[in-house]
Write an enzyme that holds these catalytic residues in place. Structure first.
Site: not given
Ligand SMILES: C[S@@+](CC[C@H](N)C(=O)[O-])C[C@H]1O[C@@H](n2cnc3c(N)ncnc32)[C@H](O)[C@@H]1O
Length: 269
Positions: A41, A63, A178
């Protein structure tokens, strides 16, 4: 190291954690060492992709919000295809594959196509990212429960299945993935559900990366402060009394504010 073989024709759905490569599990590391192809991703940190051996195929199926590139069904087909070519396939996802990560849909497609698979959990952003922001997810003093919520659903808008006001009334700590498109509306719903407009909340941007930033603000100011701070994605939004605990637990040097400093509202670091 305890190594499980990633056999040809298998797909491993692997969580890469929120960013810092040090948060990879041993299984994730071993998957990267054994893979013939890594399908990843956009959220996966480049420092982790740099760990993949030379010659291993890297396929970016990232995405970007709703201006998205490949459809989920195309990604599922790709995984099945690569496995049927007898490759050792790593499907690498930010955080944990089963937390707002569509890992379930991909696992389902693999089962339907008789492709063997394994899941390697990762540290989800709502846990690891918050820890790097210096915000404890729970403390005995502040909360007995916590919820993880997505700020938008498949339609790209706020999920109608989430009972925001009810959650605001009943759950002390809410961690919203998100959140940015609906931040103002989420904050309004929290206040409508009975939370104080002056309650502390935080936006954690690019947690556990060298670009991590944390904006501590209040519910009534969250949207305006976020707009002014222009925090880069990805970001998390956390609401609850545990945010105030950060004056004790803000340990991460990248956070810049001195340890054990008193909480200052409306500060972006
Ligand atoms: C599609 S979701 C995926 C979540 C991922 N599978 C997880 O367990 O963290 C994407 C969202 O995860 C959060 N996210 C992922 N990595 C992040 C990071 N390093 N810092 C802040 N938010 C993060 C944000 O809210 C982002 O919009």
């Amino acid at each position: 190291m305890h190594t499980v073989e990633l056999a040809p024709g298998w797909v491993w759905l692997v969580g890469a954690g929120p960013g810092d490569p040090g948060l990879l599990t041993l299984h994730a590391l071993s998957a990267l060492e054994q893979a013939d192809v890594v399908v990843h991703d956009a959220l996966v940190d480049t420092r982790i992709l740099d760990m993949v051996k030379p010659g291993v195929e890297l396929i970016n199926v990232g995405k970007r919000g709703w201006k998205c590139s490949p459809k989920q069904s195309d990604i599922c087909d790709l995984l099945v295809d690569l496995a049927k070519q007898n490759k050792r396939v790593v499907r690498l996802k930010g955080g944990d594959p089963f937390v707002f990560g569509r890992g379930g849909e991909e696992a389902q497609a693999l089962v339907q196509n008789e492709v063997p698979f394994r899941v390697v959990p990762g540290i989800t952003a709502g846990i690891g990212g918050l820890a790097y922001a210096g915000i404890p997810l729970t403390t005995r003093e502040t909360n007995d429960s916590v919820v993880f919520i997505t700020g938008h659903d498949q339609t790209g808008g706020m999920s109608t299945r989430v009972k925001w006001e009810e959650l605001a009334r009943t759950v002390p700590v809410l961690v919203i993935y998100m959140p940015m498109k609906s931040l103002g509306r989420i904050a309004e719903k929290m206040i409508a559900g009975g939370r104080s407009p002056s309650e502390s909340c935080a936006i954690v941007s690019r947690a556990s990366t060298p670009h991590q930033r944390v904006l501590v603000t209040t519910l009534e100011r969250a949207a305006a402060d976020a707009a002014e701070s222009d925090l880069p994605a990805p970001s998390l939004f956390v609401v609850g009394p545990n945010v105030d605990y950060r004056c004790w637990t803000n340990w991460y040097p990248g956070n810049r504010s001195p340890r054990l400093s008193p909480l200052t509202a409306n500060t972006a670091e």
